[in-house]
Every structure is written in C-alpha cells, then in structure tokens.
Scaffold this motif. Structure first.
Motif, PDB file in Angstrom:
ATOM      1  N   THR A   5     -16.222  14.293  15.516  1.00 48.35           N
ATOM      2  CA  THR A   5     -16.148  14.571  14.077  1.00 48.35           C
ATOM      3  C   THR A   5     -14.703  14.630  13.598  1.00 48.35           C
ATOM      4  O   THR A   5     -14.354  14.056  12.565  1.00 48.35           O
ATOM      5  CB  THR A   5     -16.880  15.887  13.748  1.00 48.35           C
ATOM      6  N   LEU A   6     -13.845  15.309  14.339  1.00 48.89           N
ATOM      7  CA  LEU A   6     -12.431  15.402  13.982  1.00 48.89           C
ATOM      8  C   LEU A   6     -11.794  14.013  13.946  1.00 48.89           C
ATOM      9  O   LEU A   6     -11.083  13.668  12.988  1.00 48.89           O
ATOM     10  CB  LEU A   6     -11.678  16.288  14.982  1.00 48.89           C
ATOM     11  N   LEU A   7     -12.054  13.215  14.976  1.00 41.90           N
ATOM     12  CA  LEU A   7     -11.484  11.875  15.018  1.00 41.90           C
ATOM     13  C   LEU A   7     -12.026  11.004  13.892  1.00 41.90           C
ATOM     14  O   LEU A   7     -11.285  10.225  13.286  1.00 41.90           O
ATOM     15  CB  LEU A   7     -11.750  11.228  16.384  1.00 41.90           C
ATOM     16  N   ALA A   8     -13.307  11.144  13.585  1.00 38.26           N
ATOM     17  CA  ALA A   8     -13.910  10.362  12.503  1.00 38.26           C
ATOM     18  C   ALA A   8     -13.284  10.733  11.160  1.00 38.26           C
ATOM     19  O   ALA A   8     -13.030   9.849  10.330  1.00 38.26           O
ATOM     20  CB  ALA A   8     -15.422  10.577  12.471  1.00 38.26           C
ATOM     21  N   ARG A   9     -13.022  12.018  10.933  1.00 30.66           N
ATOM     22  CA  ARG A   9     -12.357  12.439   9.691  1.00 30.66           C
ATOM     23  C   ARG A   9     -10.963  11.833   9.590  1.00 30.66           C
ATOM     24  O   ARG A   9     -10.544  11.379   8.524  1.00 30.66           O
ATOM     25  CB  ARG A   9     -12.289  13.964   9.603  1.00 30.66           C
ATOM     26  N   GLY A  10     -10.243  11.829  10.695  1.00 27.60           N
ATOM     27  CA  GLY A  10      -8.908  11.240  10.700  1.00 27.60           C
ATOM     28  C   GLY A  10      -8.951   9.741  10.435  1.00 27.60           C
ATOM     29  O   GLY A  10      -8.149   9.217   9.653  1.00 27.60           O
ATOM     30  N   HIS A  11      -9.917   9.069  11.056  1.00 32.50           N
ATOM     31  CA  HIS A  11     -10.064   7.625  10.821  1.00 32.50           C
ATOM     32  C   HIS A  11     -10.437   7.348   9.369  1.00 32.50           C
ATOM     33  O   HIS A  11      -9.930   6.393   8.766  1.00 32.50           O
ATOM     34  CB  HIS A  11     -11.117   7.024  11.759  1.00 32.50           C
ATOM     35  N   GLU A  12     -11.291   8.163   8.809  1.00 26.68           N
ATOM     36  CA  GLU A  12     -11.701   7.955   7.414  1.00 26.68           C
ATOM     37  C   GLU A  12     -10.528   8.161   6.463  1.00 26.68           C
ATOM     38  O   GLU A  12     -10.336   7.400   5.517  1.00 26.68           O
ATOM     39  CB  GLU A  12     -12.868   8.868   7.043  1.00 26.68           C
TER      40      GLU A  12
END
Length: 193
Positions: free
Chosen positions: A125-132
């Motif tokens: 989730t953290l990585l996905a937020r950063g990618h977004e």
C-alpha cells in the motif's frame, strides 16, 4: 542496574537487527526469534514497537523512502520544473543507495515481494501510494509539455530502472559522478523533444 537506551534507540536497534536478518536469511525465512536473538531484545519489546514481521518491514521501507527523499532535495518541491524534479529524485536515490547499500538491497527485495506476500500488504500500500503520487506528478509534467507522453510504467522504468540496476551492481569504487550521470540519463530518456 544498567541504563536502558531510550525507546527510540531500542526501536532503531531492533530495526537494524531486522535488516541484518532479512539480508542474511531473506525476508520470508527470517523469524521474530531470529530478530530477537540478533537484537538481544525480548519478544515483548519487538511486539511493543512492531505488531509483526510485516510491520518491521514497513518501518524499514519507511526509513529507506525517507532517506531517499532526504537525499533528493528539490524532487518533492511542487514548484520545481520537471528537469529539476526528475534529476533530483534519481540522483537522490543513487546517492542514498550508495551510502546505504544494506537498506537499498532490502528495499529492492521487498519491492518485489510486496506484490505477492500478504504479510507485506502495508508495504504494498505504501509503495502504491508513492507510485500513484509519482504518476500524477509525471502526468502534470506531460500536461505542461515538459516530458514525453509515455505510459507511466515505461516512464518510471526509463527514469529509475537504470539507477536501480546500477545500485544492484555498484561496488565501493564507483565513479564519483555516477548519481549525476544517471540523473542526466533519466532526464534525457523522458524529456519532451
């Protein structure tokens, strides 16, 4: 009675021990008992600071991302032009990765594992937020005509892929201008014609 380190120091010691264990055995093969033995902390102390092994991994990823961000200067400045932002982000990753090779190796491993290991859902989730956030920033640069209109996975790979690959292979005797060279290459790969 011996003086105990402050809580922040104890938490950091546990994180350092977890990182060493994860790198030595791999994330999946490392147990809380391994971390307890390496840190000399009690199981209760580990669970006091971190609810489970996935929470330890999340804290290590947060520390890594914070280190990268701290090394990236103007990359997060919302007023920075695309060239400055992209170059700062890539150079920051390379500088941080060279200065923190163990954390870089773990970040690289856990990025892959997070896609399939349910204990790493918070990391995912953290990585996905950063990618977004990065995807949205890139889209804004596209709208301003500063960078090429590329699908985000391709743009991301062109900008950061070479830096990640370099950091996987880098040794102590790397060129002092490696971060700048990779930053320039990242910018040249995506800049508008």
């Amino acid at each position: 009675m011996a003086n105990r380190p402050p809580s922040a120091d104890r938490r950091s010691e546990i994180l350092d021990a977890a990182l060493a264990c994860f790198l030595a055995r791999g994330y999946a093969a490392t147990s809380i008992a391994d971390i307890r033995n390496r840190s000399a902390a009690s199981t209760g102390s580990i669970y006091h600071f971190f609810g489970n092994k996935g929470s330890l991994a999340l804290a290590l990823v947060e520390r890594a991302v914070g280190g990268w961000s701290g090394s990236s200067g103007d990359a997060a400045n919302p007023d920075a032009v695309a060239e400055l932002s992209i170059k700062a982000s890539v150079a920051g990753l390379v500088r941080w990765g060279l200065a923190n090779p163990a954390s870089m190796r773990f970040l690289d491993e856990v990025r892959t594992l997070a896609a399939s290991d349910t204990s790493l859902a918070e990391v995912s989730t953290l990585l996905a937020r950063g990618h977004e956030a990065a995807r949205a920033r890139y889209a804004a640069f596209v709208a301003q005509g500063e960078v090429r209109d590329l699908p985000w996975p391709l743009a991301h790979a062109l900008m950061l892929g070479p830096a990640y690959d370099f950091l996987r292979l880098a040794t102590a005797d790397v060129a002092s201008d490696a971060a700048d060279l990779l930053a320039i290459a990242a910018w040249n790969a995506v800049r508008a014609s």
